[in-house]
Structure formats: structure tokens, C-alpha cells
Design a protein around this motif. Structure first.
Motif, PDB file in Angstrom:
ATOM      1  N   ALA A  93      52.719  -9.712  66.740  1.00  0.00           N
ATOM      2  CA  ALA A  93      53.075  -8.313  66.503  1.00  0.00           C
ATOM      3  C   ALA A  93      54.275  -7.941  67.363  1.00  0.00           C
ATOM      4  O   ALA A  93      54.342  -8.337  68.530  1.00  0.00           O
ATOM      5  CB  ALA A  93      51.899  -7.409  66.829  1.00  0.00           C
ATOM      6  N   PRO A  94      55.239  -7.232  66.818  1.00  0.00           N
ATOM      7  CA  PRO A  94      56.430  -6.864  67.613  1.00  0.00           C
ATOM      8  C   PRO A  94      56.079  -5.947  68.772  1.00  0.00           C
ATOM      9  O   PRO A  94      55.402  -4.924  68.599  1.00  0.00           O
ATOM     10  CB  PRO A  94      57.322  -6.147  66.584  1.00  0.00           C
ATOM     11  N   GLY A  95      56.516  -6.325  69.949  1.00  0.00           N
ATOM     12  CA  GLY A  95      56.263  -5.519  71.140  1.00  0.00           C
ATOM     13  C   GLY A  95      54.882  -5.679  71.740  1.00  0.00           C
ATOM     14  O   GLY A  95      54.577  -5.032  72.739  1.00  0.00           O
ATOM     15  N   GLN A  96      54.054  -6.541  71.174  1.00  0.00           N
ATOM     16  CA  GLN A  96      52.697  -6.753  71.674  1.00  0.00           C
ATOM     17  C   GLN A  96      52.395  -8.246  71.732  1.00  0.00           C
ATOM     18  O   GLN A  96      52.979  -9.043  70.995  1.00  0.00           O
ATOM     19  CB  GLN A  96      51.662  -6.057  70.764  1.00  0.00           C
ATOM     20  N   ARG A  97      51.463  -8.607  72.581  1.00  0.00           N
ATOM     21  CA  ARG A  97      51.039 -10.002  72.683  1.00  0.00           C
ATOM     22  C   ARG A  97      49.738 -10.209  71.921  1.00  0.00           C
ATOM     23  O   ARG A  97      48.771 -10.798  72.418  1.00  0.00           O
ATOM     24  CB  ARG A  97      50.878 -10.384  74.152  1.00  0.00           C
ATOM     25  N   ILE A  98      49.722  -9.714  70.698  1.00  0.00           N
ATOM     26  CA  ILE A  98      48.585  -9.878  69.797  1.00  0.00           C
ATOM     27  C   ILE A  98      49.119 -10.288  68.431  1.00  0.00           C
ATOM     28  O   ILE A  98      50.317 -10.193  68.157  1.00  0.00           O
ATOM     29  CB  ILE A  98      47.761  -8.574  69.677  1.00  0.00           C
ATOM     30  N   THR A  99      48.212 -10.729  67.567  1.00  0.00           N
ATOM     31  CA  THR A  99      48.621 -11.169  66.238  1.00  0.00           C
ATOM     32  C   THR A  99      48.782  -9.973  65.303  1.00  0.00           C
ATOM     33  O   THR A  99      48.301  -8.862  65.576  1.00  0.00           O
ATOM     34  CB  THR A  99      47.581 -12.140  65.661  1.00  0.00           C
ATOM     35  N   LEU A 100      49.448 -10.216  64.178  1.00  0.00           N
ATOM     36  CA  LEU A 100      49.635  -9.164  63.188  1.00  0.00           C
ATOM     37  C   LEU A 100      48.312  -8.733  62.555  1.00  0.00           C
ATOM     38  O   LEU A 100      48.125  -7.557  62.232  1.00  0.00           O
ATOM     39  CB  LEU A 100      50.609  -9.645  62.110  1.00  0.00           C
ATOM     40  N   THR A 112      37.491  -4.386  69.991  1.00  0.00           N
ATOM     41  CA  THR A 112      38.506  -5.434  69.875  1.00  0.00           C
ATOM     42  C   THR A 112      38.727  -6.213  71.158  1.00  0.00           C
ATOM     43  O   THR A 112      39.342  -7.281  71.130  1.00  0.00           O
ATOM     44  CB  THR A 112      39.847  -4.801  69.447  1.00  0.00           C
ATOM     45  N   GLY A 113      38.264  -5.693  72.292  1.00  0.00           N
ATOM     46  CA  GLY A 113      38.487  -6.367  73.554  1.00  0.00           C
ATOM     47  C   GLY A 113      39.860  -6.137  74.150  1.00  0.00           C
ATOM     48  O   GLY A 113      40.205  -6.793  75.146  1.00  0.00           O
ATOM     49  N   LEU A 114      40.624  -5.226  73.588  1.00  0.00           N
ATOM     50  CA  LEU A 114      41.953  -4.924  74.113  1.00  0.00           C
ATOM     51  C   LEU A 114      41.876  -3.861  75.195  1.00  0.00           C
ATOM     52  O   LEU A 114      40.914  -3.073  75.253  1.00  0.00           O
ATOM     53  CB  LEU A 114      42.879  -4.446  72.982  1.00  0.00           C
ATOM     54  N   ASN A 115      42.881  -3.818  76.034  1.00  0.00           N
ATOM     55  CA  ASN A 115      42.945  -2.780  77.037  1.00  0.00           C
ATOM     56  C   ASN A 115      43.184  -1.428  76.384  1.00  0.00           C
ATOM     57  O   ASN A 115      43.821  -1.329  75.334  1.00  0.00           O
ATOM     58  CB  ASN A 115      44.071  -3.096  78.036  1.00  0.00           C
ATOM     59  N   ARG A 116      42.693  -0.376  77.028  1.00  0.00           N
ATOM     60  CA  ARG A 116      42.822   0.947  76.436  1.00  0.00           C
ATOM     61  C   ARG A 116      44.280   1.378  76.350  1.00  0.00           C
ATOM     62  O   ARG A 116      44.666   2.072  75.404  1.00  0.00           O
ATOM     63  CB  ARG A 116      42.030   1.951  77.272  1.00  0.00           C
ATOM     64  N   ASN A 117      45.095   0.977  77.303  1.00  0.00           N
ATOM     65  CA  ASN A 117      46.514   1.340  77.251  1.00  0.00           C
ATOM     66  C   ASN A 117      47.224   0.658  76.079  1.00  0.00           C
ATOM     67  O   ASN A 117      48.152   1.230  75.487  1.00  0.00           O
ATOM     68  CB  ASN A 117      47.193   0.966  78.559  1.00  0.00           C
ATOM     69  N   VAL A 118      46.794  -0.570  75.743  1.00  0.00           N
ATOM     70  CA  VAL A 118      47.374  -1.256  74.585  1.00  0.00           C
ATOM     71  C   VAL A 118      47.016  -0.509  73.294  1.00  0.00           C
ATOM     72  O   VAL A 118      47.864  -0.309  72.418  1.00  0.00           O
ATOM     73  CB  VAL A 118      46.896  -2.719  74.540  1.00  0.00           C
ATOM     74  N   VAL A 119      45.746  -0.102  73.191  1.00  0.00           N
ATOM     75  CA  VAL A 119      45.322   0.655  72.003  1.00  0.00           C
ATOM     76  C   VAL A 119      46.057   1.992  71.924  1.00  0.00           C
ATOM     77  O   VAL A 119      46.447   2.441  70.845  1.00  0.00           O
ATOM     78  CB  VAL A 119      43.803   0.861  72.034  1.00  0.00           C
ATOM     79  N   LYS A 120      46.268   2.623  73.069  1.00  0.00           N
ATOM     80  CA  LYS A 120      46.988   3.895  73.086  1.00  0.00           C
ATOM     81  C   LYS A 120      48.434   3.719  72.634  1.00  0.00           C
ATOM     82  O   LYS A 120      48.970   4.561  71.901  1.00  0.00           O
ATOM     83  CB  LYS A 120      46.936   4.475  74.499  1.00  0.00           C
ATOM     84  N   LYS A 121      49.065   2.632  73.047  1.00  0.00           N
ATOM     85  CA  LYS A 121      50.435   2.365  72.622  1.00  0.00           C
ATOM     86  C   LYS A 121      50.510   2.117  71.117  1.00  0.00           C
ATOM     87  O   LYS A 121      51.444   2.583  70.437  1.00  0.00           O
ATOM     88  CB  LYS A 121      50.985   1.166  73.383  1.00  0.00           C
ATOM     89  N   ILE A 122      49.532   1.415  70.583  1.00  0.00           N
ATOM     90  CA  ILE A 122      49.498   1.174  69.138  1.00  0.00           C
ATOM     91  C   ILE A 122      49.289   2.479  68.378  1.00  0.00           C
ATOM     92  O   ILE A 122      49.924   2.725  67.339  1.00  0.00           O
ATOM     93  CB  ILE A 122      48.399   0.150  68.803  1.00  0.00           C
TER      94      ILE A 122
END
Length: 281
Positions: free
Chosen positions: A30-37, A60-70
Motif C-alpha cells: 500500500a502506498p505510504g504504508q507497510r501493509i498490503t493492498l 486487524t492487529g494494526l496500531n491505532r495511529n496507522v488506522v487513524k492515518k488510513i
């Protein structure tokens, strides 16, 4: 929840003329993230369904800040666009709204507020801006233009005089509706609470006078309400012993016998006070 680890070999290329290097991009990242599309699409679907940031983070096991950015990127794509001058601006509503709702809310528990205007039928956010001044409503009217506002029938808001005055100044034909929550809230705060405090003050004031036998009896001897349950010919003379695990002192007969019952017969005791004292016993 287990984590999957993916190892990818990424060759680095070097230019023989300028000496600069570059690395091949990962096609499924995914652009700008270290996760898959696929994970990005899954998170966006959960957020679109109305899940909170914390719930999506736990699933999903992601950090809350990552989810907030998405979520911020998703909302920016839905409601904003880049103008000709390069500035980011809100998109105009795609469909005509007939019923609007306006309200203010506090930001980060400080003395800073923001105003939101939504379409009551679809729930879509039409306008969101800092401050709760009249200029926010003026900016919204200038944003959607008068032709769009001419098809709006009703605006629902709280009893904020600024909202009502501003909308009616620009569009006098609008019907302003106050929501039921704020009507009940204002009635409780400005009517019920004042009546209750006045009644309480009269009861307390009556207990300090000689004529106020009932309030005085309730303040000093609250157990008189349950006097009919005591043994015949006995009355409680002191209840302080109950606080220390001791039985209350009792006294037989005397000229004061039945005095509590006489007070209760000629006095009006509120039902709530009676229930409270009965449970207290």
C-alpha cells in the motif's frame, strides 16, 4: 492473532552515468504504508461500515495511529478535492438535501469548538469547520450557493440563537426545528431543577421553624416513618448505636409515646422521601 511475515527480494539498480541508485517497488504494498493492498482495502471496508478506530485496530492487529492515518486518507478522498491553485477544498454535495442538521461539539476537552452540518436523511457530512460563530453558517451558504439552499425545507438545531438568526437572515423561508433532546434538557435544567431546589429550600426552612413539625421530624428522627413496625409501646430513642454495630436503645411508654405517629398523620410526606427512609431503615 498471528502475524504473517513476507520476505521479498528487491534488487537495487545503479546508473553508470550519474551513479544514482533505485529500488524496485513492491507491487502489492500500500502506498505510504507497510501493509498490503488487501489489508488496506479490508481496513477501509471496516471503517466504511462504521467501526471505530479501536475496534479496527483490535481486529486487524494494526496500531491505532496507522488506522487513524488510513481513515483520514479515506475521508479526504471522499469529501475533498484539489483545486486549480493546488489547495485542498471540500467537494460540493452530489445530491440535493431537504433537511439539514447543525450542531457544535468540543475539541479535545478545551474551550475550542467546531461546527458540523449534515444531511439528516443520509447522514452525510456537508460542512465541518472550526469555531461556532455565525461566519461558519455564512461560509456554508456561500459554498453550496443560493440555488442549492432554495430546495432546503428545514434546518434542525439546538436552541442556539446564532444558528437560527443566521439561517433565517439568508433564507427567511426556512423552518427551524428544535430537536427533542435539547428541549427536554433545557426544561429539566431551567424548570424542574429550580422547582426542586425551591421545594427543598421550603422544606428545610420549615424544619427550622416551630410550626414545621414534619420536616424537623424527618431531619432529626427519620425512623418515625417506620414507627408502625416497631413493637407496641416502644419507640426508638437513639439510632447512633446502629453505626457501631450496636442495637438501638429503646424506651418503653411515657408521655412521648405515639408522638411520631401524630406528626405523620397531619403531615404530607413526599413519596420519594418515604421510600428513601424505608430503605435506609
Amino acid at each position: 492473532m498471528g502475524r504473517a511475515k513476507i520476505e521479498v527480494s528487491r534488487p537495487r539498480w545503479a546508473c553508470r552515468e550519474c551513479g544514482s541508485t533505485c529500488i524496485e517497488d513492491v507491487p502489492f504494498r500500500a502506498p505510504g504504508q507497510r501493509i498490503t493492498l488487501l489489508l488496506l482495502a479490508f481496513v477501509c471496508d471496516l471503517l466504511a461500515l462504521g467501526q471505530t478506530l479501536k475496534a479496527v485496530s483490535l481486529m486487524t492487529g494494526l496500531n491505532r495511529n496507522v488506522v487513524k492515518k488510513i481513515e483520514r486518507a479515506r475521508l479526504s478522498g471522499l469529501y475533498t478535492k484539489e483545486g486549480e491553485d493546488g489547495e485542498t477544498r471540500l467537494r460540493k454535495p452530489k445530491r440535493q438535501a431537504r433537511y439539514l442538521g447543525a450542531d457544535t461539539f468540543k475539541l479535545h476537552n478545551r474551550h475550542r469548538y467546531a461546527t458540523v452540518i449534515i444531511d439528516l436523511k443520509t447522514g452525510h457530512v456537508l460542512w465541518l469547520a472550526h469555531s461556532k460563530k455565525r461566519q461558519v453558517v455564512y461560509d456554508f451558504c456561500d459554498f453550496v450557493l443560493a440555488e442549492w439552499m432554495s430546495n432546503v425545507e428545514t434546518i434542525a438545531c439546538d436552541m442556539n440563537a446564532d444558528f437560527e438568526w443566521t439561517f433565517l437572515k439568508r433564507h427567511p423561508r426556512l423552518d427551524v426545528v428544535y430537536d427533542c433532546f435539547h428541549l427536554v434538557k433545557n426544561f429539566n435544567e431551567k424548570v424542574i431543577c429550580k422547582v426542586r431546589k425551591d421545594k427543598q429550600a421550603r422544606l428545610k426552612g420549615g424544619g427550622r421553624r416551630r410550626g414545621g413539625a414534619c420536616p424537623q421530624a424527618l431531619h432529626i428522627h427519620p425512623h418515625v416513618l417506620c414507627g408502625h413496625q416497631e413493637e407496641e409501646g416502644l419507640r426508638c430513642t437513639r439510632r447512633q448505636g446502629g453505626l457501631k454495630g450496636k442495637r438501638p436503645l429503646r424506651q418503653a411508654g411515657g408521655p412521648a409515646e405515639g408522638r411520631g405517629q401524630e406528626v405523620l398523620r397531619g403531615a404530607h410526606i413526599p413519596k420519594r422521601a418515604a421510600c428513601y427512609l424505608r430503605h435506609r431503615r
